[in-house]
Design an enzyme around this catalytic site. Structure first.
Site, short mmCIF file in Angstrom:
data_model
loop_
_atom_site.label_atom_id
_atom_site.label_comp_id
_atom_site.label_asym_id
_atom_site.label_seq_id
_atom_site.Cartn_x
_atom_site.Cartn_y
_atom_site.Cartn_z
N SER A 1 0.87 -1.17 0.00
CA SER A 1 0.00 0.00 0.00
C SER A 1 0.91 1.23 0.00
CB SER A 1 -0.84 0.01 1.28
OG SER A 1 -1.32 1.32 1.55
N TYR B 1 -0.90 -1.00 10.11
CA TYR B 1 -1.08 -1.30 8.68
C TYR B 1 0.15 -0.84 7.88
CZ TYR B 1 -3.44 -1.30 4.09
OH TYR B 1 -3.80 -1.53 2.77
N LYS C 1 2.54 -3.34 5.81
CA LYS C 1 2.69 -3.20 4.36
C LYS C 1 4.14 -2.88 3.98
CE LYS C 1 -1.45 -4.18 2.87
NZ LYS C 1 -1.66 -5.42 2.11
P1 NAP Z 1 -11.45 -5.31 0.52
O1 NAP Z 1 -12.38 -4.82 -0.52
O2 NAP Z 1 -11.67 -5.02 1.95
O3 NAP Z 1 -11.30 -6.92 0.33
C1 NAP Z 1 -10.44 -7.63 1.15
C2 NAP Z 1 -10.31 -9.03 0.64
O4 NAP Z 1 -9.37 -9.71 1.49
C3 NAP Z 1 -11.63 -9.80 0.71
O5 NAP Z 1 -11.72 -10.63 -0.43
C4 NAP Z 1 -11.46 -10.62 1.98
O6 NAP Z 1 -12.13 -11.89 1.94
C5 NAP Z 1 -9.98 -10.90 1.97
N1 NAP Z 1 -9.48 -11.26 3.28
C6 NAP Z 1 -9.46 -10.52 4.41
N2 NAP Z 1 -8.95 -11.25 5.42
C7 NAP Z 1 -8.65 -12.48 4.92
C8 NAP Z 1 -8.11 -13.66 5.46
N3 NAP Z 1 -7.76 -13.73 6.75
N4 NAP Z 1 -7.94 -14.72 4.64
C9 NAP Z 1 -8.28 -14.67 3.33
N5 NAP Z 1 -8.80 -13.57 2.76
C10 NAP Z 1 -9.00 -12.49 3.55
O7 NAP Z 1 -9.96 -4.81 0.24
P2 NAP Z 1 -9.26 -4.28 -1.09
O8 NAP Z 1 -9.36 -2.81 -1.06
O9 NAP Z 1 -9.72 -5.03 -2.26
O10 NAP Z 1 -7.75 -4.65 -0.73
C11 NAP Z 1 -7.04 -5.69 -1.37
C12 NAP Z 1 -5.57 -5.52 -1.03
O11 NAP Z 1 -5.13 -4.24 -1.49
C13 NAP Z 1 -5.28 -5.56 0.47
O12 NAP Z 1 -4.05 -6.20 0.70
C14 NAP Z 1 -5.17 -4.08 0.83
O13 NAP Z 1 -4.40 -3.89 1.98
C15 NAP Z 1 -4.53 -3.54 -0.42
N6 NAP Z 1 -4.72 -2.10 -0.63
C16 NAP Z 1 -5.97 -1.56 -0.78
C17 NAP Z 1 -6.08 -0.19 -0.99
C18 NAP Z 1 -7.41 0.49 -1.15
O14 NAP Z 1 -7.44 1.73 -1.18
N7 NAP Z 1 -8.51 -0.21 -1.27
C19 NAP Z 1 -4.94 0.61 -1.05
C20 NAP Z 1 -3.70 0.03 -0.90
C21 NAP Z 1 -3.60 -1.34 -0.70
P3 NAP Z 1 -13.60 -12.18 2.57
O15 NAP Z 1 -14.47 -11.01 2.22
O16 NAP Z 1 -13.98 -13.46 1.88
O17 NAP Z 1 -13.44 -12.38 4.05
#
Ligand code: NAP
Length: 240
Positions: A135, A148, A152
């Site tokens: 991130s 976090y 990261k």
């Molecule tokens: P999100 O919409 O909250 O989705 C999170 C995903 O991770 C869901 O599919 C969830 O599965 C899964 N997950 C959570 N805990 C888990 C576990 N213990 N085992 C297996 N799966 C798990 O998040 P997102 O925004 O798509 O983020 C995806 C990645 O990008 C993450 O690593 C996040 O830190 C990173 N990221 C996001 C952003 C942003 O702005 N959105 C920015 C930088 C980095 P379930 O729903 O099935 O539980």
């Protein structure tokens, strides 16, 4: 051409789901890992002709079984995307031991467990593409996101170290480090905050899960055959 098999952790929603659609559109067989969102994962798998597999990435036993099941079913794994993650906003002084452990258990241990489980197969084949997901907060630190940000940042360190260790085995390891992306993870931010973040971003907009999926697609493609240990940051220029 042989169909590639990709395992994407946390693919039931958000960025992981967009990646699942992108890799399926590119001709891959996609394994959609999920933790709690079974319905969404199964609907997505049905939509893209993929396979939904439940596993909590923080649990090494569940991850080991998931990877074994994937290898039993497809006899190969070509691309691993360690995308599952959780975030939390709290003042540093309010963080409990449990908060800290949970953030590290999913975001760092989860990546460790998943790569460790898949690695013997990649090493045996002397091939494989591993992608991690950090991130922008892992690059520059986020206020009220200390756990976090630390987790990261650890993902970036792991990516770079592994790229050096696994390069001689023909395996690339790269990291995608998104900026602000419109997913459930940012659902707690109100419209005004999102508008302010968009304004602060040189490209003037919040990113979409598809923007991140395209960066993943590139890093996993043959076009990136000479790229390893890198951090590619789809963030609209918010962090440069
Ligand atoms: P999100 O919409 O909250 O989705 C999170 C995903 O991770 C869901 O599919 C969830 O599965 C899964 N997950 C959570 N805990 C888990 C576990 N213990 N085992 C297996 N799966 C798990 O998040 P997102 O925004 O798509 O983020 C995806 C990645 O990008 C993450 O690593 C996040 O830190 C990173 N990221 C996001 C952003 C942003 O702005 N959105 C920015 C930088 C980095 P379930 O729903 O099935 O539980």
């Amino acid at each position: 051409m042989e169909q590639k098999v990709v395992l994407i952790t946390g693919a039931s929603r958000g960025i992981g789901a967009a990646a699942a659609r992108r890799f399926a559109a590119g001709g891959c067989r996609v394994v959609v890992n999920y933790h709690r969102s079974r319905e969404q994962a199964e609907a997505l798998a049905a939509e893209i002709g993929g396979w939904a597999v439940q596993a909590d990435v923080s649990d090494p036993v569940q991850v080991g079984k998931m990877v074994d099941n994937v290898l039993d079913k497809f006899c190969q794994l070509d691309i691993l995307i360690c995308n599952a993650g959780v975030a939390q906003q709290k003042l540093f002084g309010d963080l409990t031991d449990e908060d800290w452990r949970r953030i590290f258990a999913v975001n760092v241990d989860g990546v460790f467990h998943t790569i460790r489980a898949a690695l013997p197969h990649f090493i045996h084949r002397k091939a494989g593409k591993i992608l991690t997901v950090s991130s922008m907060w892992g690059q520059v630190g986020g206020s009220c996101e200390a756990a976090y940000s630390a987790a990261k940042a650890a993902v970036i360190g792991l990516t770079k170290a592994l790229a050096k260790e696994l390069g001689p085995s023909g395996i690339t390891v790269n990291c995608v480090s998104p900026g602000v992306i419109q997913t459930d993870m940012n659902a707690h931010l109100d419209g005004e905050t999102m508008a302010a973040l968009a304004e602060e971003t040189p490209l003037g907009t919040i990113g979409t899960p598809e923007d991140v999926a395209e960066a993943m697609w590139y890093l996993a493609s043959d076009a990136a055959r000479f790229v390893t240990g890198q951090v590619l940051a789809p963030n609209g220029g918010l962090v440069i």
